[in-house]
Design a protein around this motif. Structure first.
Motif, PDB file in Angstrom:
ATOM      1  N   GLY A  20      -0.487  -5.760  -2.628  1.00  0.00           N
ATOM      2  CA  GLY A  20      -1.047  -5.335  -3.289  1.00  0.00           C
ATOM      3  C   GLY A  20      -1.828  -4.948  -2.087  1.00  0.00           C
ATOM      4  O   GLY A  20      -2.665  -3.672  -2.334  1.00  0.00           O
ATOM      5  N   SER A  21      -2.466  -5.844  -0.773  1.00  0.00           N
ATOM      6  CA  SER A  21      -3.394  -4.813   0.004  1.00  0.00           C
ATOM      7  C   SER A  21      -2.736  -3.734   1.049  1.00  0.00           C
ATOM      8  O   SER A  21      -4.264  -2.834   0.745  1.00  0.00           O
ATOM      9  N   ALA A  22      -1.705  -4.295   1.210  1.00  0.00           N
ATOM     10  CA  ALA A  22      -1.121  -3.540   1.989  1.00  0.00           C
ATOM     11  C   ALA A  22      -0.463  -1.903   1.165  1.00  0.00           C
ATOM     12  O   ALA A  22      -0.985  -0.202   1.881  1.00  0.00           O
ATOM     13  N   VAL A  23       0.234  -2.177  -0.152  1.00  0.00           N
ATOM     14  CA  VAL A  23       0.206  -1.139  -0.262  1.00  0.00           C
ATOM     15  C   VAL A  23      -1.262  -0.404  -1.067  1.00  0.00           C
ATOM     16  O   VAL A  23      -1.791  -1.144  -1.870  1.00  0.00           O
ATOM     17  N   GLY A  24      -0.812   1.026  -0.866  1.00  0.00           N
ATOM     18  CA  GLY A  24      -2.581   1.705  -1.428  1.00  0.00           C
ATOM     19  C   GLY A  24      -2.523   3.037  -1.179  1.00  0.00           C
ATOM     20  O   GLY A  24      -1.552   3.738  -1.405  1.00  0.00           O
ATOM     21  N   LEU A  25      -3.322   3.586  -1.055  1.00  0.00           N
ATOM     22  CA  LEU A  25      -3.849   4.937  -1.382  1.00  0.00           C
ATOM     23  C   LEU A  25      -2.983   5.396   0.389  1.00  0.00           C
ATOM     24  O   LEU A  25      -2.407   6.996   0.207  1.00  0.00           O
ATOM     25  N   GLY A  26      -3.093   4.457   1.031  1.00  0.00           N
ATOM     26  CA  GLY A  26      -2.287   4.641   2.038  1.00  0.00           C
ATOM     27  C   GLY A  26      -0.407   5.115   2.584  1.00  0.00           C
ATOM     28  O   GLY A  26      -0.045   6.238   3.594  1.00  0.00           O
ATOM     29  N   ASN A  27      -0.261   4.484   1.347  1.00  0.00           N
ATOM     30  CA  ASN A  27       0.849   5.052   1.458  1.00  0.00           C
ATOM     31  C   ASN A  27       1.594   6.099   0.798  1.00  0.00           C
ATOM     32  O   ASN A  27       2.219   6.438   1.445  1.00  0.00           O
ATOM     33  N   MET A  28       0.288   6.238  -0.230  1.00  0.00           N
ATOM     34  CA  MET A  28       0.496   8.150  -0.904  1.00  0.00           C
ATOM     35  C   MET A  28      -0.339   9.258  -0.294  1.00  0.00           C
ATOM     36  O   MET A  28       0.383  10.092  -0.132  1.00  0.00           O
ATOM     37  N   TYR A 102     -15.786   4.691   1.897  1.00  0.00           N
ATOM     38  CA  TYR A 102     -15.191   5.744   1.249  1.00  0.00           C
ATOM     39  C   TYR A 102     -14.132   5.810   1.131  1.00  0.00           C
ATOM     40  O   TYR A 102     -13.097   6.643  -0.245  1.00  0.00           O
ATOM     41  N   TYR A 103     -13.175   4.519   0.669  1.00  0.00           N
ATOM     42  CA  TYR A 103     -11.718   4.012  -0.267  1.00  0.00           C
ATOM     43  C   TYR A 103     -12.257   4.455  -1.456  1.00  0.00           C
ATOM     44  O   TYR A 103     -11.160   5.010  -2.476  1.00  0.00           O
ATOM     45  N   GLY A 104     -13.294   4.112  -2.474  1.00  0.00           N
ATOM     46  CA  GLY A 104     -13.643   3.716  -3.210  1.00  0.00           C
ATOM     47  C   GLY A 104     -14.072   5.108  -3.832  1.00  0.00           C
ATOM     48  O   GLY A 104     -13.374   5.491  -5.057  1.00  0.00           O
ATOM     49  N   PHE A 218      -1.880   0.426  11.062  1.00  0.00           N
ATOM     50  CA  PHE A 218      -2.717  -0.439  10.760  1.00  0.00           C
ATOM     51  C   PHE A 218      -2.845  -0.277   9.201  1.00  0.00           C
ATOM     52  O   PHE A 218      -3.889  -1.175   8.934  1.00  0.00           O
ATOM     53  N   PHE A 219      -3.659   1.187   9.010  1.00  0.00           N
ATOM     54  CA  PHE A 219      -4.250   1.139   7.460  1.00  0.00           C
ATOM     55  C   PHE A 219      -3.526   0.596   6.898  1.00  0.00           C
ATOM     56  O   PHE A 219      -3.917  -0.009   5.458  1.00  0.00           O
ATOM     57  N   SER A 220      -2.362   0.862   6.479  1.00  0.00           N
ATOM     58  CA  SER A 220      -1.271   0.793   5.847  1.00  0.00           C
ATOM     59  C   SER A 220      -0.918  -0.662   5.752  1.00  0.00           C
ATOM     60  O   SER A 220      -0.620  -1.158   4.493  1.00  0.00           O
ATOM     61  N   LEU A 221      -0.897  -1.366   6.356  1.00  0.00           N
ATOM     62  CA  LEU A 221      -0.363  -2.768   6.469  1.00  0.00           C
ATOM     63  C   LEU A 221      -1.608  -3.570   6.929  1.00  0.00           C
ATOM     64  O   LEU A 221      -1.706  -4.888   6.158  1.00  0.00           O
ATOM     65  N   SER A 222      -3.131  -3.207   6.040  1.00  0.00           N
ATOM     66  CA  SER A 222      -4.333  -4.166   6.098  1.00  0.00           C
ATOM     67  C   SER A 222      -4.616  -4.189   7.445  1.00  0.00           C
ATOM     68  O   SER A 222      -4.934  -5.451   7.305  1.00  0.00           O
ATOM     69  N   VAL A 223      -4.121  -4.218   8.809  1.00  0.00           N
ATOM     70  CA  VAL A 223      -4.427  -5.265   9.476  1.00  0.00           C
ATOM     71  C   VAL A 223      -5.105  -4.114  10.377  1.00  0.00           C
ATOM     72  O   VAL A 223      -5.887  -3.340  10.198  1.00  0.00           O
ATOM     73  N   GLY A 224      -6.279  -5.490  11.242  1.00  0.00           N
ATOM     74  CA  GLY A 224      -7.435  -4.743  11.923  1.00  0.00           C
ATOM     75  C   GLY A 224      -8.825  -5.073  12.054  1.00  0.00           C
ATOM     76  O   GLY A 224      -9.769  -4.665  12.274  1.00  0.00           O
ATOM     77  N   MET A 225      -8.705  -6.067  10.359  1.00  0.00           N
ATOM     78  CA  MET A 225     -10.176  -5.828  10.233  1.00  0.00           C
ATOM     79  C   MET A 225     -10.571  -6.783   9.272  1.00  0.00           C
ATOM     80  O   MET A 225     -11.194  -7.424   8.424  1.00  0.00           O
ATOM     81  N   GLY A 226      -9.792  -8.381   8.515  1.00  0.00           N
ATOM     82  CA  GLY A 226      -9.596  -9.233   8.733  1.00  0.00           C
ATOM     83  C   GLY A 226      -9.327  -9.390   7.457  1.00  0.00           C
ATOM     84  O   GLY A 226      -9.348 -10.394   6.673  1.00  0.00           O
ATOM     85  N   ALA A 227      -8.115  -8.566   6.764  1.00  0.00           N
ATOM     86  CA  ALA A 227      -7.950  -8.642   5.001  1.00  0.00           C
ATOM     87  C   ALA A 227      -6.858  -9.409   5.308  1.00  0.00           C
ATOM     88  O   ALA A 227      -7.557 -10.508   4.348  1.00  0.00           O
ATOM     89  N   MET A 228      -6.161  -9.794   5.931  1.00  0.00           N
ATOM     90  CA  MET A 228      -4.835 -10.332   5.426  1.00  0.00           C
ATOM     91  C   MET A 228      -5.476 -12.074   6.193  1.00  0.00           C
ATOM     92  O   MET A 228      -4.928 -12.910   5.821  1.00  0.00           O
ATOM     93  N   THR A 317      -5.579  -2.562  -6.414  1.00  0.00           N
ATOM     94  CA  THR A 317      -5.257  -4.160  -5.067  1.00  0.00           C
ATOM     95  C   THR A 317      -5.502  -4.097  -3.925  1.00  0.00           C
ATOM     96  O   THR A 317      -6.109  -5.007  -3.495  1.00  0.00           O
ATOM     97  N   SER A 318      -5.502  -3.000  -3.353  1.00  0.00           N
ATOM     98  CA  SER A 318      -6.454  -2.646  -1.883  1.00  0.00           C
ATOM     99  C   SER A 318      -7.641  -2.800  -2.143  1.00  0.00           C
ATOM    100  O   SER A 318      -8.030  -3.393  -0.659  1.00  0.00           O
ATOM    101  N   ALA A 319      -8.155  -2.797  -2.717  1.00  0.00           N
ATOM    102  CA  ALA A 319      -9.788  -2.963  -2.590  1.00  0.00           C
ATOM    103  C   ALA A 319     -10.104  -4.018  -2.730  1.00  0.00           C
ATOM    104  O   ALA A 319     -11.682  -3.949  -2.442  1.00  0.00           O
ATOM    105  N   ILE A 320      -9.762  -4.574  -3.966  1.00  0.00           N
ATOM    106  CA  ILE A 320     -10.144  -6.207  -3.531  1.00  0.00           C
ATOM    107  C   ILE A 320      -9.817  -6.528  -2.670  1.00  0.00           C
ATOM    108  O   ILE A 320     -10.610  -7.660  -1.540  1.00  0.00           O
ATOM    109  N   SER A 321      -8.547  -6.566  -1.374  1.00  0.00           N
ATOM    110  CA  SER A 321      -8.599  -7.062  -0.848  1.00  0.00           C
ATOM    111  C   SER A 321     -10.070  -6.616  -0.168  1.00  0.00           C
ATOM    112  O   SER A 321     -10.625  -7.890   1.556  1.00  0.00           O
ATOM    113  N   LEU A 322     -10.199  -5.497   0.579  1.00  0.00           N
ATOM    114  CA  LEU A 322     -11.405  -4.923   1.078  1.00  0.00           C
ATOM    115  C   LEU A 322     -12.900  -5.462   0.789  1.00  0.00           C
ATOM    116  O   LEU A 322     -13.178  -6.577   1.981  1.00  0.00           O
TER     117      LEU A 322
HETATM  118  N1  PFF Z   1      -3.849  -0.804   3.490  1.00  0.00           N
HETATM  119  C1  PFF Z   1      -4.481  -0.068   2.236  1.00  0.00           C
HETATM  120  C2  PFF Z   1      -3.843   1.238   1.824  1.00  0.00           C
HETATM  121  O1  PFF Z   1      -2.226   1.291   2.682  1.00  0.00           O
HETATM  122  O2  PFF Z   1      -3.962   2.026   1.387  1.00  0.00           O
HETATM  123  C3  PFF Z   1      -6.245  -0.024   2.476  1.00  0.00           C
HETATM  124  C4  PFF Z   1      -6.417  -1.069   3.569  1.00  0.00           C
HETATM  125  C5  PFF Z   1      -6.689  -1.393   2.840  1.00  0.00           C
HETATM  126  C6  PFF Z   1      -6.694  -1.214   4.539  1.00  0.00           C
HETATM  127  C7  PFF Z   1      -7.765  -3.166   3.408  1.00  0.00           C
HETATM  128  C8  PFF Z   1      -7.572  -2.170   5.177  1.00  0.00           C
HETATM  129  C9  PFF Z   1      -7.368  -2.991   4.941  1.00  0.00           C
HETATM  130  F1  PFF Z   1      -7.774  -4.245   5.088  1.00  0.00           F
END
Ligand code: PFF
Length: 444
Positions: A20-28, A102-104, A218-228, A317-322
Motif C-alpha cells: 500500500g505504501s509503495a503503490v500510489g500516485l507514483g505508479n499512476m 504536496y502528495y496530499g 525510489f519514489f515508487s518503492l517508497s525507499v530513501g526516506m525511512g517509510a519501509m 495507503t501511501s500517505a499513511i506510510s509517509l
Molecule cells: N510510493 C508512493 C507512490 O508511489 O505513490 C509514494 C511514497 C510513499 C514515497 C511513501 C515515499 C514514501 F516514503
C-alpha cells in the motif's frame, strides 16, 4: 517510548501495508507521464533495471535496519551505528513532512476529480485544470484528504494502518485489473499499446533520463526516506525479509505496468494522443478527464469515477506510510500518545502544503527537491550506512531467512553498486534541482 512497541497483527497484513505504501500516485501519475515523456518501453526497462538493482537492495536494507533497531528512523541510526549518523534520521523525518505536504495536495485533486467524474466531466475540463489545482479549493480538498490520513494513522499500526490496507488494497487491485480489461476492449486502443510498449532507446540514453528513472524507482518503492524502515520496526524476527521485499517490489512494478495498460489505450482510443504532454500533470489530470468527457454518458461517468477512485485509494495507503514516519519518530522522541502525535504533526504537514496548494510551480519544485535531493541522497547515505557502518547487517537479515543465499550479493550491491549509481545520478540531479529552485525564487 513507554510500553511495548506496536506490531503488525499478521504477515499478509504487513505485506499489504507495505505494498500500500509503495503503490500510489507514483505508479499512476508519475509513471505514466515519465513513460510518455521518455521513450515508452525503453524508459520502463530502465526503471525496471534500477528498481531491481538499486531500489530492491535498499528496500531490504530499510526493513533489516528497522527490524533490528525496533525504532523509528530518528533512533534507528543511533541504535545500530554511531551518533554521527543521527542527522540521517532527522533528514528522513523532514523528507516525510515535505513529500506528504504536496502528495496530499495532488491526492486532494484526485478526491475532487472522483466527485466531478460522478457528475460527468464536461468538454472544458482540461482548460479548468489550472484553476482547480491551485488556490483555496485545492487546499480544501487537501485538508479533507489529510484528515482521513491522520484519522487512520491515529488508529494505530494494526488497528489503523494494517486494517485500512487490508480493506483497500484488494479494492485497488480489482479496480486496476477491471479498468485494464475494459481498456483492452476499446476500439483504437491498440495504438496506445504500441506507444507504451514500443521502445525508443534514443530517448533513454542520457544522464537526465537516468536521474528521472532512478527518482521514480525510489519514489515508487517508497525507499530513501525511512517509510519501509518504520514499517520494518513493527516486525518480529520470524519474517523472511528478502522474500517479502521481493514480493513488495513485484507488486509495485506490476501495478505500475498495469496502470500503463489503462492510461495509454484509453487516451489513444479517443484520439487524444497529441495531448499526452510531458508536464507533471499532463496525462492524468488533463488528458484523461477529457477522455472520460468524450466517452460521455453513464460509461464515461462510471469509468471516470472508478479510475479516480483507484487513485484516491492508492494515494491514501501511501500517505499513511509517509505520516507514520513522522508520527512514529515523534512518539519515540517525545513519548507523546499516538493520537496526539498524529493530529499535531498531521496538521502541521497540512499547513506546510499551503504553498503547493496555491501554486503548481511551487509543487513542481518541491517534488523535484524531494525526489532528487531527499530520496536519492537519503538512499545513498542509507547504502553507505548499512553497507559499511552497521554491525553485521547480513546476520540480522538472515534471521527468519536462514536458507536464503543472496546475502553476499546484497551486501556487495549496497557497498559498491548502489553508491556508485547514486553518486552518478546525483551529479546530474543536484545542480538541476538547485537551478529549478533558483528559477522559482527569481521568478516569483
Ligand atoms: N510510493 C508512493 C507512490 O508511489 O505513490 C509514494 C511514497 C510513499 C514515497 C511513501 C515515499 C514514501 F516514503
Amino acid at each position: 517510548m513507554s510500553g511495548e512497541r506496536e506490531r503488525w497483527s499478521s504477515r499478509p497484513g504487513f505485506i499489504l501495508a507495505a505494498v500500500g505504501s509503495a503503490v500510489g500516485l507514483g505508479n499512476m501519475w508519475r509513471f505514466s507521464y515519465l513513460t510518455a515523456e521518455h521513450g515508452g518501453a525503453a524508459f520502463v526497462a530502465l526503471y525496471l533495471v534500477l528498481t531491481l538493482l538499486v531500489g530492491l537492495p535498499l528496500l531490504l536494507a530499510e526493513l533489516v535496519l528497522g527490524r533490528t533497531a525496533q525504532s523509528s528512523p530518528i533512533r534507528a541510526f543511533l541504535r545500530s551505528g554511531s551518533k554521527a549518523w543521527r542527522p540521517l534520521g532527522v533528514l528522513y523525518v523532514i523528507s516525510g513532512c515535505t513529500i506528504l505536504s504536496y502528495y496530499g495536495v495532488i491526492a486532494g485533486w484526485t478526491v475532487r476529480y472522483a466527485g466531478i467524474a460522478l457528475l460527468g466531466f464536461d468538454a472544458e475540463i482540461a482548460d479548468r485544470f489550472e484553476d482547480m489545482a491551485q488556490g483555496g479549493d485545492a487546499f480544501g480538498f487537501h485538508l479533507v484528504f489529510m484528515a482521513l490520513t491522520i484519522w487512520i494513522v491515529a488508529g494505530g499500526v494494526s488497528g489503523g494502518i494494517e486494517r485500512a490496507a487490508t480493506l483497500l488494497m484488494p479494492i485497488l487491485a480489482l479496480l486496476i485489473c477491471g479498468l485494464a480489461l475494459y481498456a483492452a476492449t476499446l476500439e483504437g486502443g491498440s495504438a496506445g499499446y504500441d506507444y507504451y510498449l514500443r521502445a525508443d532507446f534514443s530517448e533513454v540514453l542520457s544522464r537526465g533520463v537516468l536521474t528521472q528513472a532512478a527518482g521514480q524507482a525510489f519514489f515508487s518503492l517508497s525507499v530513501g526516506m525511512g517509510a519501509m524502515l518504520t514499517f520494518g520496526s513493527y516486525l518480529g524476527r520470524d519474517h523472511h525479509l528478502p522474500k517479502e521485499s521481493g514480493l513488495i517490489a513485484a507488486a509495485d512494478i506490476g501495478v505500475a505496468f498495469l496502470a500503463g495498460l489503462v492510461v495509454f489505450p484509453l487516451i489513444f482510443a479517443l484520439g487524444l494522443s497529441d495531448k499526452v504532454t510531458g508536464s507533471t500533470v499532463g496525462a492524468l489530470f488533463i488528458t484523461l478527464p477529457q477522455t472520460f468527457a468524450e466517452m460521455g454518458g453513464v460509461v464515461g461517468r462510471v469509468v471516470g469515477f472508478l479510475f479516480f477512485a483507484a487513485l484516491v485509494v492508492g494515494a491514501l495507503t501511501s500517505a499513511i506510510s509517509l505520516l507514520e514516519v513522522v508520527v512514529s519518530s515523534v512518539i519515540d522522541l517525545f513519548d507523546w500518545s499516538r493520537t496526539r502525535a498524529a493530529w499535531v504533526m498531521g496538521c502541521l504537514i497540512t499547513l506546510l502544503g499551503v504553498p503547493s496548494a496555491w501554486s503548481l510551480g511551487v509543487l513542481d519544485v518541491v517534488d523535484q527537491v524531494a525526489n532528487n535531493l531527499f530520496l536519492l541522497g537519503g538512499g545513498l547515505l542509507l547504502s553507505i550506512f548499512v553497507g559499511w557502518v552497521m554491525r553485521d547487517p547480513e546476520a540480522e537479515a538472515r534471521v527468519g531467512a536462514e536458507r536464503f543465499s543472496g546475502f553476499g550479493l546484497w551486501r556487495v550491491s549496497l557497498r559498491f553498486l548502489v553508491p556508485v549509481v547514486l553518486v552518478f545520478v546525483l551529479y546530474d540531479a543536484v545542480p538541476k534541482t538547485l537551478r529549478a529552485i533558483a528559477e522559482l525564487v527569481s521568478g516569483g
